[in-house]
Design a protein around this motif. Sequence first.
Motif, PDB file in Angstrom:
ATOM      1  N   GLY A   1      43.135  38.980  34.711  1.00 24.86           N
ATOM      2  CA  GLY A   1      42.042  38.041  34.961  1.00 24.86           C
ATOM      3  C   GLY A   1      40.724  38.631  34.521  1.00 24.86           C
ATOM      4  O   GLY A   1      40.669  39.664  33.845  1.00 24.86           O
ATOM      5  N   LEU A   2      39.652  37.994  34.913  1.00 27.78           N
ATOM      6  CA  LEU A   2      38.321  38.423  34.486  1.00 27.78           C
ATOM      7  C   LEU A   2      37.991  39.840  34.948  1.00 27.78           C
ATOM      8  O   LEU A   2      37.515  40.664  34.164  1.00 27.78           O
ATOM      9  N   ALA A   3      38.227  40.139  36.213  1.00 28.31           N
ATOM     10  CA  ALA A   3      37.859  41.459  36.749  1.00 28.31           C
ATOM     11  C   ALA A   3      38.790  42.562  36.246  1.00 28.31           C
ATOM     12  O   ALA A   3      38.342  43.651  35.905  1.00 28.31           O
ATOM     13  N   ALA A   4      40.094  42.286  36.181  1.00 34.11           N
ATOM     14  CA  ALA A   4      41.072  43.329  35.853  1.00 34.11           C
ATOM     15  C   ALA A   4      41.207  43.591  34.357  1.00 34.11           C
ATOM     16  O   ALA A   4      41.289  44.735  33.926  1.00 34.11           O
ATOM     17  N   THR A   5      41.252  42.525  33.565  1.00 30.29           N
ATOM     18  CA  THR A   5      41.551  42.679  32.140  1.00 30.29           C
ATOM     19  C   THR A   5      40.610  41.893  31.233  1.00 30.29           C
ATOM     20  O   THR A   5      40.888  41.741  30.049  1.00 30.29           O
ATOM     21  N   ASN A   6      39.537  41.346  31.818  1.00 29.86           N
ATOM     22  CA  ASN A   6      38.557  40.573  31.057  1.00 29.86           C
ATOM     23  C   ASN A   6      39.202  39.378  30.349  1.00 29.86           C
ATOM     24  O   ASN A   6      38.834  39.017  29.235  1.00 29.86           O
ATOM     25  N   ASN A   7      40.185  38.766  31.010  1.00 29.34           N
ATOM     26  CA  ASN A   7      40.895  37.616  30.448  1.00 29.34           C
ATOM     27  C   ASN A   7      40.390  36.339  31.120  1.00 29.34           C
ATOM     28  O   ASN A   7      40.652  36.117  32.302  1.00 29.34           O
ATOM     29  N   PRO A   8      39.685  35.475  30.411  1.00 25.00           N
ATOM     30  CA  PRO A   8      39.162  34.251  31.022  1.00 25.00           C
ATOM     31  C   PRO A   8      40.184  33.119  31.119  1.00 25.00           C
ATOM     32  O   PRO A   8      39.929  32.111  31.757  1.00 25.00           O
ATOM     33  N   GLU A   9      41.356  33.291  30.504  1.00 20.11           N
ATOM     34  CA  GLU A   9      42.344  32.214  30.434  1.00 20.11           C
ATOM     35  C   GLU A   9      43.193  32.067  31.693  1.00 20.11           C
ATOM     36  O   GLU A   9      43.603  30.964  32.051  1.00 20.11           O
TER      37      GLU A   9
ATOM     38  N   GLN B   1      50.336  46.515  33.586  1.00 17.85           N
ATOM     39  CA  GLN B   1      49.236  46.778  34.519  1.00 17.85           C
ATOM     40  C   GLN B   1      49.701  47.771  35.579  1.00 17.85           C
ATOM     41  O   GLN B   1      50.564  47.456  36.382  1.00 17.85           O
ATOM     42  N   TYR B   2      49.143  48.963  35.543  1.00 19.39           N
ATOM     43  CA  TYR B   2      49.495  50.001  36.509  1.00 19.39           C
ATOM     44  C   TYR B   2      48.470  50.110  37.638  1.00 19.39           C
ATOM     45  O   TYR B   2      48.771  50.665  38.690  1.00 19.39           O
ATOM     46  N   SER B   3      47.278  49.627  37.385  1.00 17.24           N
ATOM     47  CA  SER B   3      46.228  49.773  38.402  1.00 17.24           C
ATOM     48  C   SER B   3      45.401  48.495  38.484  1.00 17.24           C
ATOM     49  O   SER B   3      44.355  48.374  37.845  1.00 17.24           O
ATOM     50  N   PRO B   4      45.885  47.526  39.266  1.00 17.32           N
ATOM     51  CA  PRO B   4      45.145  46.272  39.394  1.00 17.32           C
ATOM     52  C   PRO B   4      43.767  46.515  40.015  1.00 17.32           C
ATOM     53  O   PRO B   4      43.536  47.522  40.687  1.00 17.32           O
ATOM     54  N   PHE B   5      42.872  45.571  39.766  1.00 15.03           N
ATOM     55  CA  PHE B   5      41.533  45.627  40.336  1.00 15.03           C
ATOM     56  C   PHE B   5      41.604  45.133  41.775  1.00 15.03           C
ATOM     57  O   PHE B   5      42.050  44.018  42.036  1.00 15.03           O
ATOM     58  N   THR B   6      41.187  45.961  42.727  1.00 19.27           N
ATOM     59  CA  THR B   6      41.149  45.549  44.129  1.00 19.27           C
ATOM     60  C   THR B   6      39.784  44.932  44.394  1.00 19.27           C
ATOM     61  O   THR B   6      38.752  45.603  44.295  1.00 19.27           O
ATOM     62  N   VAL B   7      39.795  43.645  44.707  1.00 21.75           N
ATOM     63  CA  VAL B   7      38.558  42.912  44.946  1.00 21.75           C
ATOM     64  C   VAL B   7      38.000  43.308  46.309  1.00 21.75           C
ATOM     65  O   VAL B   7      38.722  43.253  47.309  1.00 21.75           O
ATOM     66  N   PRO B   8      36.734  43.726  46.382  1.00 24.51           N
ATOM     67  CA  PRO B   8      36.150  44.060  47.682  1.00 24.51           C
ATOM     68  C   PRO B   8      36.034  42.806  48.551  1.00 24.51           C
ATOM     69  O   PRO B   8      35.572  41.767  48.078  1.00 24.51           O
ATOM     70  N   THR B   9      36.484  42.898  49.788  1.00 27.02           N
ATOM     71  CA  THR B   9      36.386  41.768  50.718  1.00 27.02           C
ATOM     72  C   THR B   9      35.805  42.249  52.039  1.00 27.02           C
ATOM     73  O   THR B   9      35.819  43.441  52.345  1.00 27.02           O
ATOM     74  N   THR B  10      35.331  41.301  52.830  1.00 22.53           N
ATOM     75  CA  THR B  10      34.793  41.624  54.158  1.00 22.53           C
ATOM     76  C   THR B  10      35.598  40.952  55.270  1.00 22.53           C
ATOM     77  O   THR B  10      35.242  41.051  56.429  1.00 22.53           O
ATOM     78  N   ASP B  11      36.689  40.265  54.888  1.00 20.49           N
ATOM     79  CA  ASP B  11      37.454  39.498  55.872  1.00 20.49           C
ATOM     80  C   ASP B  11      38.859  40.044  56.116  1.00 20.49           C
ATOM     81  O   ASP B  11      39.686  39.388  56.737  1.00 20.49           O
ATOM     82  N   GLY B  12      39.144  41.250  55.621  1.00 17.62           N
ATOM     83  CA  GLY B  12      40.452  41.862  55.845  1.00 17.62           C
ATOM     84  C   GLY B  12      41.534  41.444  54.869  1.00 17.62           C
ATOM     85  O   GLY B  12      42.651  41.937  54.929  1.00 17.62           O
ATOM     86  N   LYS B  13      41.227  40.545  53.959  1.00 22.57           N
ATOM     87  CA  LYS B  13      42.214  40.075  52.981  1.00 22.57           C
ATOM     88  C   LYS B  13      42.324  41.077  51.841  1.00 22.57           C
ATOM     89  O   LYS B  13      41.321  41.566  51.334  1.00 22.57           O
TER      90      LYS B  13
END
Length: 120
Positions: free
Chosen positions: A26-34, A7-19
């Motif tokens: 996972g689901l967002a980055a690699t469509n892996n439900p496990e 994984q060279y480019s992880p999915f950055t989850v949009p947040t509104t709390d500074g985290k």
Amino acid sequence: MKKYFIQYSPFTVPTTDGKLIEEHHGLAATNNPEISIAHMIAPPLWSEPFQTPEFEEYTYIISGKKQFIIDGETIILTAGQSIKIEKNTRVQYSNPFNEPCEYIAVCRPAFSIEKVNREK
């Protein structure tokens, strides 16, 4: 077919709390439900609502401190410590301290907003 994936480019989850949430698998980055594996940085004085996830969650603290309220018990982890929280456990995650907390979170099955069950 390769028997590995880097994984060279992880999915950055949009947040509104500074985290910062960088999902590597996972689901967002690699469509892996496990499973989901994410690198996170919780800013000072951050918290989120109580939740009762339908997945188990492992957390490893890289730096700083993180607070967990699990079924009414307050636990504080510091760098080098880890915890496993069973699925269907009511928990609140927070960083009520004056320094960022960097950590790795692993959820099994993978994290999904539909299965986290955050309280309003």
